[in-house]
Design a protein around this motif. Structure first.
Motif, short mmCIF file in Angstrom:
data_model
loop_
_atom_site.label_atom_id
_atom_site.label_comp_id
_atom_site.label_asym_id
_atom_site.label_seq_id
_atom_site.Cartn_x
_atom_site.Cartn_y
_atom_site.Cartn_z
N PHE A 127 -0.27 -13.55 8.34
CA PHE A 127 -0.80 -12.76 7.24
C PHE A 127 -1.60 -13.63 6.29
CE2 PHE A 127 -0.53 -11.21 2.90
CZ PHE A 127 -0.98 -9.91 3.04
N ASP A 128 -2.78 -13.18 5.91
CA ASP A 128 -3.58 -13.81 4.87
C ASP A 128 -4.08 -12.69 3.97
OD1 ASP A 128 -3.98 -16.78 5.62
OD2 ASP A 128 -4.39 -15.72 7.50
N GLY A 129 -3.91 -12.86 2.67
CA GLY A 129 -4.34 -11.79 1.77
C GLY A 129 -4.29 -12.22 0.33
N GLY A 130 -4.55 -11.25 -0.56
CA GLY A 130 -4.53 -11.53 -1.99
C GLY A 130 -3.14 -11.48 -2.58
N ASP A 131 -3.04 -11.72 -3.90
CA ASP A 131 -1.75 -11.75 -4.59
C ASP A 131 -0.98 -10.45 -4.41
OD1 ASP A 131 -2.12 -14.31 -5.55
OD2 ASP A 131 -3.11 -13.64 -7.39
N ASN A 136 3.36 -7.25 -1.76
CA ASN A 136 3.78 -6.09 -0.97
C ASN A 136 4.43 -6.51 0.34
OD1 ASN A 136 2.78 -4.40 -2.93
ND2 ASN A 136 0.85 -4.01 -1.87
N LEU A 137 3.94 -7.57 0.91
CA LEU A 137 4.49 -8.07 2.16
C LEU A 137 5.94 -8.52 1.98
CD1 LEU A 137 4.15 -8.96 5.12
CD2 LEU A 137 3.29 -11.15 4.27
N GLU A 223 7.72 -17.34 6.81
CA GLU A 223 7.39 -18.72 6.47
C GLU A 223 6.13 -18.73 5.63
OE1 GLU A 223 7.15 -20.79 10.18
OE2 GLU A 223 9.30 -20.56 10.60
N ILE A 224 6.27 -19.24 4.41
CA ILE A 224 5.18 -19.21 3.44
C ILE A 224 4.56 -20.60 3.31
CG2 ILE A 224 4.58 -18.71 1.04
CD1 ILE A 224 7.08 -16.91 0.96
N PHE A 233 5.30 -15.04 10.60
CA PHE A 233 6.65 -14.60 10.93
C PHE A 233 7.07 -15.26 12.23
CE2 PHE A 233 4.85 -11.34 8.27
CZ PHE A 233 5.88 -11.10 7.37
N THR A 234 8.24 -15.86 12.19
CA THR A 234 8.75 -16.60 13.35
C THR A 234 10.09 -16.03 13.77
OG1 THR A 234 7.65 -18.62 12.59
CG2 THR A 234 9.37 -18.86 14.26
#
Length: 554
Positions: A127-131, A136-137, A223-224, A233-234
């Motif tokens: 996942f790549d996205g804004g704040d 929400n994720l 995992e961030i 996600f793993t």
């Protein structure tokens, strides 16, 4: 793109898996493993506490790091077991962990308990996205608890202590959610749990390995990347000797199936919520609010609204655990249960309509006594939660009813109790699976600590379980006495909580001479004195307790 899925790729949209795949909620699907009952002795009446199943150095997976999970993991570590704690959020605390972000709305149609509150997320997703999207994720991956800004403990702190550590000196009788959270985290830290806990890791599936010797635990970790709004996600699959479920009561909202409710929700999405999404009373200032439910949470919401709302209606079915109307604020009134939400006065076409803050919902609500409520601005469903362990799908039966479960099931379609547990802890058919935190109407912190002490002694091999036959007999006697249903796990009757703990202690302490170790303590004299005060209060809150001389009856 709808509000519910804004900012997400299509794959992140919540979806129900096909019926054939319902049991795992995983991608890829985990192969079906073996059966529910694992026999280690040819004689079904022999002890289940063989050294091959329990003992120090056995590996234990603990699911959840609220107070029940923290107590379980801490005592297991103290007794020499190898512990791994899985917590789907970013920190310990459970229901006391406040997050200003509410969880997403549940479906307003019947959803079987096996689905739980977890949204499907494909493993190995990136996942790549804004704040906002990233926030929400996180909410979708680990739905926040029902903790709201004004939440405080409703059990005096002298009754909420544990053997793992005392409350800070000078703590008031009732403390804020932040103080309760700090206490839980202090217990976790001093017990060494930070080193054995995997945060942002939710358990997706737990089942026996093909040879029946271990529990196979499948997890999904968020995992961030530090400093970057990027995550992946793993999925991992690991085997454990023992499993402890400590995931709490307050996960899957119970949405009542009332005629017209779904239509109201669909038309005015933000005006109808479950109390799990409630955060702050300010939203309800000068408005008319219908709160459905009369338990502790419903009444807390009504009390908070007492300072701000114009009028609060509390709808109740006159349940046995309803708090009395006398505790409501002056601007609140107790009314009958809801029969139906009348369709809106005019058909709404297109997107969700926008109402002005002071504009009521253009519809009416019919109560079972014929009363019609109008000019309602907001509806709060304080209707409780469904018992659900979505990571144990093989122990769910979404078509079986609570009144007639078999000996293998843990949850039926009603989702109102946890079946087939010995002393509300050990799964009778295979006690290498255990639960902490099932009882309610208790001093939670204290009781869960006592449960955890008994559990740890059994898992470490320092106390022996009865035979499966004897556990089954004791359980069936309790079913006959209490009946199945929500009351089965309640220890609200004065004296029952004390007796429950003494029973646990007498049992495990009977093995101290044989196996060594310190005896398990019971409630202190200070606790018993405070408990007597609480018991008097209970007689006032629950009329049935008073009229039956302390016994709740059917």
């Amino acid at each position: 793109m709808s509000a519910a899925t804004a900012g997400f790729p299509h794959d992140f949209a919540p979806r129900l898996p096909p019926k054939a795949d319902r049991h795992t909620h995983l991608e890829p699907k985990i192969p079906q493993a073996t059966p529910l009952i694992v026999e280690t002795d040819s004689n079904p009446g022999s002890t289940l506490n063989s050294e091959s199943r329990f003992g120090v150095n056995k590996t234990v997976a603990v699911i959840g790091s609220g107070i029940s999970g923290v107590c379980a993991a801490a005592h297991l570590l103290k007794n020499g077991l190898s512990v791994t704690v899985f917590e789907r959020s970013n920190g310990a605390g459970g229901v006391w962990k406040f997050d200003e972000r509410p969880p997403e709305d549940p479906p307003y149609v019947y959803r079987p308990p096996s689905y739980g509150d977890q949204h499907h997320i494909p493993s190995r997703a990136v996942f790549d996205g804004g704040d906002a999207d990233f926030s929400n994720l996180e909410v979708r991956f680990a739905p926040p608890s029902p903790c709201y800004v004004g939440l405080k403990t409703n059990i005096p702190t002298p009754l909420m202590g544990t053997t793992l550590g005392n409350w800070p000196e000078g703590s008031p009788a009732s403390v804020s959610h932040s103080a309760a959270l700090q206490y839980i985290r202090s217990l976790a830290q001093r017990s060494g749990l930070d080193a054995v806990t995997e945060f942002h890791t939710r358990v997706e599936d737990v089942r026996k390995t093909s040879d029946g010797s271990k529990w196979r635990v499948t997890t999904l970790a968020l995992e961030i990347e530090d400093g970057i709004l990027s995550a992946r996600f793993t999925q991992k699959v690991r085997d454990f000797d023992l499993v402890v479920v400590a995931s709490g009561h307050y996960n899957m909202p119970r949405i009542p199936q009332i005629e017209g409710l779904k239509e109201w929700k669909d038309s005015f999405h933000d005006r109808v919520i479950h109390s799990k999404r409630y955060r702050d009373p300010e939203k309800y200032r000068d408005q008319n609010v219908l709160v459905i439910g009369a338990g502790v949470s419903a009444t807390d919401v009504c009390k908070e609204l007492g300072e701000v709302s114009n009028k609060t209606y509390q709808s109740t079915r006159n349940g046995r655990f309803d708090l009395p109307a006398s505790v409501l604020p002056r601007n609140a009134v107790r009314v009958a249960s809801v029969e139906k939400f009348v369709p809106l006065k005019a058909k709404i076409e297109g997107e969700e309509p926008t109402l002005g803050k002071n504009q009521p919902i253009p519809g009416s609500i019919v109560l079972t006594d014929g009363t019609v409520l109008q000019d309602i601005h907001q509806v709060v469903l304080a209707t409780g939660y469904v018992v659900s362990y979505p990571f144990l799908p093989q122990f769910h039966a979404d078509t079986a009813v609570d009144a007639d479960p078999n000996d293998e099931l843990v949850v039926t379609s009603d989702g109102i109790m946890t079946h087939n547990l010995h002393k509300d802890i050990f799964y009778i058919n295979d006690p290498t699976l255990a639960f902490i935190g099932v009882p309610y109407h208790v001093a939670t912190f204290s009781l869960f600590d006592f449960q955890a002490q008994a559990l740890a002694r059994v898992f470490a091999g320092r106390a022996k379980l009865p035979t499966q036959e004897d556990m089954r007999r004791e359980y069936e006697e309790r079913v006959k006495s209490n009946g199945r249903g929500r009351f089965f796990h309640s220890l609200v009757t004065p004296g029952h909580e004390i007796a429950y703990v003494r029973d646990l202690a007498e049992w495990v302490n009977s093995y101290v001479t044989e196996t060594g170790g310190e005896p398990m303590p019971v409630h202190s004299e200070e606790f018993l004195k405070e408990y007597e005060v609480l018991k008097s209060r209970l007689r006032g809150l629950y009329p049935e307790v008073a009229k039956n001389d302390g016994e709740l009856q059917e």
